[in-house]
Design a protein around this motif. Sequence first.
Motif, short mmCIF file in Angstrom:
data_model
loop_
_atom_site.label_atom_id
_atom_site.label_comp_id
_atom_site.label_asym_id
_atom_site.label_seq_id
_atom_site.Cartn_x
_atom_site.Cartn_y
_atom_site.Cartn_z
N VAL A 295 18.25 -3.46 19.70
CA VAL A 295 19.06 -3.16 20.93
C VAL A 295 20.31 -2.40 20.64
CG1 VAL A 295 18.39 -5.58 22.00
CG2 VAL A 295 20.54 -5.34 20.63
N GLU A 296 21.01 -1.66 21.69
CA GLU A 296 22.13 -0.83 21.70
C GLU A 296 23.08 -1.57 22.30
OE1 GLU A 296 21.89 3.06 23.25
OE2 GLU A 296 20.36 3.58 21.83
N VAL A 297 24.51 -1.50 21.73
CA VAL A 297 25.47 -2.43 22.12
C VAL A 297 26.52 -1.49 22.60
CG1 VAL A 297 24.98 -4.24 20.84
CG2 VAL A 297 26.65 -2.33 19.93
N ASP A 298 27.58 -1.95 23.31
CA ASP A 298 28.78 -1.29 23.68
C ASP A 298 29.80 -2.08 24.00
OD1 ASP A 298 28.45 -2.65 25.90
OD2 ASP A 298 27.39 -1.10 27.18
N GLY A 299 31.11 -1.53 24.57
CA GLY A 299 32.25 -2.45 24.64
C GLY A 299 32.16 -3.65 25.44
N GLN A 300 31.06 -3.90 25.94
CA GLN A 300 30.81 -5.18 26.80
C GLN A 300 30.32 -6.24 26.44
OE1 GLN A 300 32.29 -5.48 29.92
NE2 GLN A 300 33.16 -3.48 29.42
N VAL A 301 29.57 -6.04 24.86
CA VAL A 301 28.99 -6.94 24.14
C VAL A 301 29.47 -7.37 22.71
CG1 VAL A 301 26.59 -7.26 23.03
CG2 VAL A 301 26.76 -5.89 25.24
N GLY A 302 29.59 -8.52 22.42
CA GLY A 302 30.31 -8.82 21.32
C GLY A 302 29.43 -8.84 20.27
N VAL A 303 29.87 -8.65 18.79
CA VAL A 303 29.03 -8.38 17.62
C VAL A 303 29.80 -9.12 16.52
CG1 VAL A 303 27.74 -6.27 18.34
CG2 VAL A 303 29.83 -6.09 17.04
N ILE A 304 29.20 -9.48 15.60
CA ILE A 304 29.69 -9.60 14.18
C ILE A 304 29.17 -8.84 13.20
CG2 ILE A 304 29.69 -11.33 12.27
CD1 ILE A 304 29.09 -13.52 14.49
N ALA A 305 29.92 -7.96 12.72
CA ALA A 305 29.71 -6.81 11.92
C ALA A 305 30.21 -6.97 10.43
CB ALA A 305 30.20 -5.62 12.69
N ASP A 306 29.45 -6.42 9.23
CA ASP A 306 30.05 -6.38 8.05
C ASP A 306 30.25 -4.82 7.80
OD1 ASP A 306 27.68 -5.20 7.72
OD2 ASP A 306 26.84 -6.64 6.13
N ASP A 307 30.50 -4.49 6.72
CA ASP A 307 30.82 -2.98 6.22
C ASP A 307 29.57 -2.01 6.70
OD1 ASP A 307 33.18 -3.98 5.46
OD2 ASP A 307 32.72 -3.84 3.24
N ASN A 308 28.56 -2.72 6.85
CA ASN A 308 27.43 -1.80 7.20
C ASN A 308 27.28 -1.63 8.71
OD1 ASN A 308 26.75 -1.42 4.61
ND2 ASN A 308 25.25 -3.10 4.50
N GLY A 309 28.03 -2.24 9.66
CA GLY A 309 27.91 -2.32 10.90
C GLY A 309 27.33 -3.64 11.60
N PRO A 310 27.08 -3.38 12.72
CA PRO A 310 26.67 -4.84 13.39
C PRO A 310 25.69 -5.58 12.83
CG PRO A 310 27.20 -3.06 14.91
CD PRO A 310 27.25 -2.46 13.65
N GLU A 311 25.76 -6.91 12.51
CA GLU A 311 24.53 -7.68 12.05
C GLU A 311 24.00 -8.56 12.91
OE1 GLU A 311 23.30 -6.93 9.28
OE2 GLU A 311 24.87 -5.75 8.40
N CYS A 312 24.65 -8.96 14.09
CA CYS A 312 24.12 -9.81 15.12
C CYS A 312 24.87 -9.63 16.40
CB CYS A 312 24.07 -11.34 14.51
SG CYS A 312 25.70 -11.93 14.10
N LEU A 313 24.25 -10.20 17.54
CA LEU A 313 24.96 -10.35 18.75
C LEU A 313 25.74 -11.59 18.89
CD1 LEU A 313 22.21 -9.16 21.18
CD2 LEU A 313 24.03 -7.69 19.96
N ALA A 314 27.01 -11.60 18.87
CA ALA A 314 27.89 -12.76 18.94
C ALA A 314 27.49 -13.75 19.88
CB ALA A 314 29.29 -12.33 19.24
N GLY A 315 27.16 -14.97 19.66
CA GLY A 315 26.68 -16.00 20.72
C GLY A 315 25.36 -15.94 21.28
N ILE A 316 24.56 -15.07 20.62
CA ILE A 316 23.19 -14.92 21.14
C ILE A 316 22.18 -14.78 20.26
CG2 ILE A 316 21.91 -13.25 22.47
CD1 ILE A 316 24.45 -12.18 23.74
N MET A 317 22.14 -13.90 19.43
CA MET A 317 21.21 -13.96 18.31
C MET A 317 21.59 -13.17 17.00
SD MET A 317 17.18 -12.57 18.74
CE MET A 317 16.73 -13.58 19.75
N GLY A 318 21.12 -13.69 15.74
CA GLY A 318 21.28 -13.43 14.55
C GLY A 318 20.61 -11.80 14.56
N GLY A 319 20.97 -11.27 13.30
CA GLY A 319 20.15 -10.02 13.11
C GLY A 319 19.31 -9.85 11.95
N GLU A 320 18.37 -9.23 11.86
CA GLU A 320 17.32 -9.21 10.76
C GLU A 320 17.83 -8.96 9.53
OE1 GLU A 320 13.68 -9.97 9.19
OE2 GLU A 320 14.17 -10.16 11.26
N ALA A 321 18.63 -8.16 9.39
CA ALA A 321 19.34 -7.43 8.10
C ALA A 321 19.95 -8.41 7.52
CB ALA A 321 20.54 -6.43 8.33
#
Length: 803
Positions: A295-321
Amino acid sequence: MQFPESWLRALTNPAISTDELAHQLTMAGLEVEEAEPVAPAFSGVVVAQVLALEPHPNADKLRVCKVDAGQGEPLQIVCGAPNVAVGMKVPLATVGARLPGDIKIGVAKMRGVESSGMLCSARELGLSQDHAGLLDLGADATVGMSVREWLQLDDTVFTLKLTPNKADCLSVLGVAREVSALTGAPLAAPKLDPVAVAIDDRVPVTVHAPDLCGRYVGRVIRGVDASVPTPEWIKRRLERAGQRSISALVDISNYVMLELGRPSHVFDLAKVRGGLHVRWGQPGEQVLLLNGQTVEVDGQVGVIADDNGPECLAGIMGGEATSVSTQTRDIYLEAAFWWPASIAGRARRYNFSTDASHRFERGVDYANIPADLEYLTSLIVQVCGGQAGPVDDQVVNLPERKPVRLRVARCHKVLGVDVPEDEIAGIFTRLGLPFVREPGAFVVTPPSFRFDIEIEEDLIEEVARVHGFERIPDLPPLARAAVRAVPEERHTFHALRHTMADLDYQEVINFSFVEADWERDYAGNTDPVRLLNPIASQLSVMRSSLIGGLVANAQYNVNRKTSRVRVFELGRVFWRDAAVADGPLAVAGVNQPMRLAGLAYGPAVEEQWGTQTRQVDFYDVKADVEALLAGGSTQAPRFVPDAHPALHPGRSARIVIDGETVGWIGELHPRWLQRAELPHAPVVFELDADRIAVRPLPSLREISRQPVVIRDLALWVAEAVTAQQMLDTVRHLVAREPELAVVQDARIFDVWRDKSLLEKEKSLAFRFWLQDTSVTLDDARVEACLARIRAALESEHGARLRV
């Protein structure tokens, strides 16, 4: 929400039956939609252990088993299951057992070998559709014990249909809290001893968006064994709650979410690069989610990111990485408070929903996050082992819980019963609502897990729920009722519906939410009222015309071989209008008038042997509209040729009454006809329902006893002159000159064109009805009237007599 009754009774166990428990929950606003047993009825099935296997002497696929069923002597069972093995513990239907489907087990001979019972698969016991082999009960199953007791099959699965405000009941603990308040049974919240901190490892976390995340709690656990199987008791509860078992770490996280209502996430620490950043997404960023969707995110969607970039959608679903696997050894647990407004609608934006987003967008307890994370840690360490680090708790921006005041007199007035103050105090105490008593009032501070208590009426609802709706007497209202007569000069909307039904139309009710393309194509509306949270991606705007829905109805029916369609709808449309801000249905800036629209498609009349099949045309529907509008004005409706976005440019007209446009009629535009893939063009109309419902009062008029004189007049006119223009001239002339008052009616009955004429002319033939109220008209007076009319038409329209 779905959960087994045994799980609920482990937290609070009132001395009431299953049916009574379901009834009390339903009456308290937690509707029990279903209460189904976890397994069908069967008896005589016990745990048995396979002691020995021998080939069947007369069948290659059968084997003769010696099994221990706890009855002393081993039993001989013939079995054909491919997975049967020595030492395996499986269900045995003993002689006399009854299986689902009322199957009775007895001693039988199979290919000449006696079998004293039957070893069972899960499908034969009605537990699932798996029949690939015998049901393995596990090595720790007790031989001879009833399978129903071992698998805890004497249980019921409750399915609750919760309203959106009851987010505090999206957990077994939340429901148990309600049951405890309703029945007075003690509540035993799940507890485990906190895990000792054995390491000092931390993951640096920075919360950049306080409006997204109000509290973030996490800890590191190293040395876990993620490959261990999930304990059977956890797996069983998850399965009966509708969750599929995945792996020990994921299962434990899901278990805590269902039990405590605490969604959490488990990161594979080895895959996290640097620290974690809780922030809003940035345009162009992408996240590969656990469900395989990118999925593509923008300024209306929260994310939890590390140094590589977004890892999951905040409060919705984790990332595969950063997902965990059976090879994971070090993990990072996190649980957070996400503001409901920052989660609401985000999952639906990507056409899916998750258990976490379902809870967070309604509100999750923000005070108990550290305690819930300790409980989650204890379960993980207990099952998977490992060493835990310290809890990192960042409190950023928590909600302010404002006290709510309940006036006892107001509560009594709303409920209609005088609930004693002491009972109200007991209700608030059992519900866990802290309060301060004042003379004639209670001041309640909503706890952190109740996001639905904001106003006085919310507290009154709590009193009513626990006091019992069934204890509130069912009394009719005592207010004086004023019967208001319907004004004679106005038809009701029901009368309009009956008229349309009499004209052979069937009523439909369509969504007020439509596709944005419909508004542009059928209404020419480029700025429709848009929905902030549409129920479906294609239903994103409010309709400003009923035509699109009727065309969809016709398309649906034609695709199912319906050759003749007559439908109408009476409903509201929605227009932007800054001037509208009052009235019973007013919404600032939105006008919501009533419209009546109809569509006719297919043969003009039902197929029959005496009438040739003919497709409905403009004039058929025009006649229906005229019948609908009959008597609705001092003047007959006029049909003025004009263009409309939804209609054929040369076969559409505005409907005008007393100089005011009240609607449109015409064939569907060829472009939209082609898109709808309809073989023939439907004819549609749309009217202002409020305007056409107004009917003038009838006026007395003398009925003449004199004979009617009928005369015809055929005139040549230019092709550009319309019959309506000539009829308007006649009506104005009759109204203006008293001597022409005997002209009662004038209609056109023939149009004829001579193709041989060089000039573009046409012949219009009119029929006139003349009648006096006192004397019989003679020929001279009739001819004088017609001569005056002819002269006026010659003067204004250049008409000449056709001879």
